[in-house]
Design an enzyme around this catalytic site. Structure first.
Site, short mmCIF file in Angstrom:
data_model
loop_
_atom_site.label_atom_id
_atom_site.label_comp_id
_atom_site.label_asym_id
_atom_site.label_seq_id
_atom_site.Cartn_x
_atom_site.Cartn_y
_atom_site.Cartn_z
N GLY C 234 31.74 29.01 41.64
CA GLY C 234 33.16 29.31 41.82
C GLY C 234 33.44 30.81 41.89
O GLY C 234 32.56 31.64 41.62
N HIS C 235 34.68 31.17 42.22
CA HIS C 235 35.02 32.57 42.43
C HIS C 235 34.94 33.38 41.15
O HIS C 235 35.28 32.91 40.08
CB HIS C 235 36.38 32.74 43.11
CG HIS C 235 37.54 32.05 42.46
ND1 HIS C 235 38.81 32.18 42.96
CD2 HIS C 235 37.63 31.22 41.41
CE1 HIS C 235 39.64 31.48 42.22
NE2 HIS C 235 38.95 30.87 41.28
N SER C 236 34.46 34.62 41.28
CA SER C 236 34.35 35.57 40.17
C SER C 236 33.34 35.15 39.11
O SER C 236 33.35 35.69 38.00
CB SER C 236 35.71 35.79 39.52
OG SER C 236 36.57 36.43 40.44
#
Lengths: 338, 338, 338
Positions: C234-236
């Site tokens: 997922g993002h970050s």
């Protein structure tokens, strides 16, 4: 852009010097002069004292000398601010020389068709839609306006996408449903999948997500629904509006999922079920039967979340519980002897 | 086609007016005049009274005035009827001008090679096989006759597909197995994966499914087996004939899966195991050890399905069980005092 | 190659006739004359007596008349032997005539760009890197030296790969993070994802794996980490060095995973967590909270592995435990009457 110009666009109240200019949005730790930051999580309020941002988006009632854009939903306003201050680079309209567009395909105004895209016979692509390189549309596909299909997306024949649909890289729309009938010899004969997939307006489909076509009718994803990456949608599934399926969720065929449902990561839903409006399922939940509207479920098989948390707490102490039962049995034997 | 002509093709007994013509197959709710429908699930029998279909495929012993094609397996007959009444549109034989076909690649009669397909050195593609746009075959790939590889499928060097293999969009056959050896510094060195994948006749591989090549020998998918979407097959796995793996199943390396096995959605199987013939695993089951032939398992770790259902039922009442034990302890203390 | 020449290259001690020539590496069952085999699992020692290999790699202290290369890590030495005896066929440097390379893209020495590859504006591709057919690099992508991107890989704008990165077929690097904010009407507005993905040196990314770009900063995969197939990042998310994520693992946004972590197949990790260095999670574990360094966890919700095994053992006997409690209640009632 000056804060005084930005505030009304964000439906926010300006507090402080409206002549301050901001050019970018940045996280509260990384922001520097000329940046606009935001606080949407109370955990980050302490960082307001040390941020180097020029201005901040936040909720009412927070005390800070920083020039502020005050609104009810800072997270949402941040999203709008990014779009306003840093509009996405949009590829220029036009059809790449290497694209294979069938002669009878209809492309709307301002459409961008990238390198090596294949647009099949009878396709329709709406105005301003972007097809990134290597997108493949089989025959008879209809895509609405203002859509973006990222590179490597595959859309099978006859499928329909509405307006403002975003499809992340490598997703597959309209693969054959998993339909097989066992014959007398125990072998599987393929059930031809002649239905289609319909993706309504404002849906986002994640990377490497697969949405199977129906055997006879349609698989339908409702308006505004968001599917994360690596999600599996079986044939003839119907999903209502504004529903969210997180990464690696799987929904088996012919299940109906309602509106404003939230399925967290890796949830699995069996086939031929009805999941009511507003249902929430926590990560990895396995749903084997209908779930009434509004329930919050967890575990496999799915229980009410609260019940599952309590049962899980006892699960972690099962060896001790077993010992306590054994001790009780021993004490009962002693008492019986007396 | 007249019912009298269709019935023998479906191995069905005609009951009623054989001169009636049907052109399409449709679901019992959607069917209209000129459509042939079917009933394979007793739940739908009531709809027979109201369907507007011209004829119906069904099991013996069902009373209806509708012209009928009576047979033992209506679901299977429906599949055949679709193929007969609506033969799939097959792309014309030929090699698209944009396809890159190596000079020493051999294409059989009637092969269709779509736009932007890459066929590597030494490849062999059997008669009448269809390679949809953007399929990539690395060097030395051998594909049998009457196969269909949908757009975006990637087949790595040396891999072999039999006859009548169907591969849905975006699947990957022959990716490197996940092989790494830890060195003295705790870092991972890559184990070169020099084996291949062999996919036998009549297999179907789902969209975005990955089948890893073996390190040294082969990963093999047995005749007639069906893999759904987003399935992961690790290196050196062997799967027997007529086995079914549903969506998002994962099988770790070197495991042997037998014939006529059914693994439901999101099942996980550890590596170096043997799963016997005819095993069934319900959705989300986690299999950490060998499973003898014929067992029906559920849960993580996998138990016999019946045992798992019973244990799961008690799991949902664990807080109450814990209370009952506490109450027993209290009562025992009282009794001991007396 | 003669054993006497090969031994020092593998850091192994030669025992036996160093003039023997080996050309290939093979498994102990399949090996024939001219093959070099290996034993790294004690379970296979019995096969030494019957193997037809010309030589064997093994650990010290094993008695065999076969010419041997003795070393501390036969599995690792086997990996090196494959690379030495059968160096991978490397495609010749050059840019295929059909590749679309932006005029301002910079390609290093010895780069191979395959058919239908798209290299966007401002991209940089390091020396000797191989881009297989149909790879797509959006604008501003930087790829290091000695990388290999297999066919169908998609890399979104601004993402960066280090040196010696291997990406298996169909993987997606830089898809939009799953970011949405609910507005007043209950609909989801998209949070633009303007960050990037950074993949450090020596990482391997599996087939059909998705790594999302961050909303504002970066998603980072640490040096030497290995991601298997169908993994979702997922993002970050930040992943440390030398960590291993097996097939179909999912990690939600903003989670930090440490170094030398091992997540087995189908593990799920919630967002905004910290997973410490050296953590191990067994297959299908669901991690809802932080995990301290060095822990070995299992189950959903995750418990210490040992505790989970014990609780799982009692889970399988829950119906019996419930019966025992019922029997105790009955006996207590009897005792109270007396």
């Amino acid at each position: 852009m000056r804060l005084s110009e930005l505030a009304p666009k964000l439906n926010a109240t300006l507090r402080g010097d409206g002549s301050i200019e901001v050019a970018r949005v940045a996280g509260i730790d990384e922001a520097g002069p000329g940046d606009l930051t935001f606080v949407s999580n109370p955990r980050y309020l302490t960082k307001l004292a040390t941020t180097r941002a020029s201005a901040v988006i936040l909720s009412p009632g927070i005390d800070t000398p920083l020039p502020s854009l005050v609104c009810g939903n800072p997270y949402l306003a941040f999203a709008h601010a990014v779009t306003i201050l840093e509009p996405p680079a949009r590829p220029a309209p036009g059809v790449h020389a290497t694209a294979q567009v069938a002669p009878d395909a209809v492309l709307g105004d301002g459409v961008h068709v990238g390198a090596y895209v294949v647009v099949g016979a009878g396709c329709r692509v709406g105005a301003r839609t972007v097809l990134r390189p290597h997108v493949v549309l089989y025959d008879g596909v209809a895509i609405g306006a203002d859509c973006e299909l990222h590179s490597g997306v595959q859309v099978r024949d006859g499928c329909r996408l509405g307006d403002r649909v975003i499809v992340q890289n490598g997703a597959v729309i309209g693969s054959d449903g998993f339909g097989f009938a066992k014959d007398e010899a125990g072998r599987y004969a393929k059930i031809p999948q002649r239905g289609i997939v319909v993706v309504e307006d404002d849906v986002e489909v994640g990377a490497l997500t697969a949405i199977d076509r129906a055997a006879l009718n349609e698989t339908r994803i409702g308006r505004g629904t968001k599917l994360d990456n690596l999600v599996q949608i079986g044939h003839s599934v119907t999903i209502g509006e504004d529903t969210v399926l997180a990464g690696q969720v799987g929904v088996a065929g012919s299940t109906k999922i309602g509106r404003r449902v939230t399925l967290a990561g890796q949830v699995g839903v069996a086939g031929h079920l009805t999941i009511g409006d507003g249902v929430i399922a926590s990560a990895q939940t396995g749903i084997p039967g209908d779930v009434e509207a509004g329930r919050f479920v967890s575990g496999t098989p799915a229980l009410d979340n609260r019940a599952w948390l309590k049962s899980s707490a006892v699960f972690s102490k099962l060896p001790e519980l077993q010992k306590r039962v054994r001790e009780l049995e021993r004490q009962i034997e002693e008492l019986k002897k007396r």
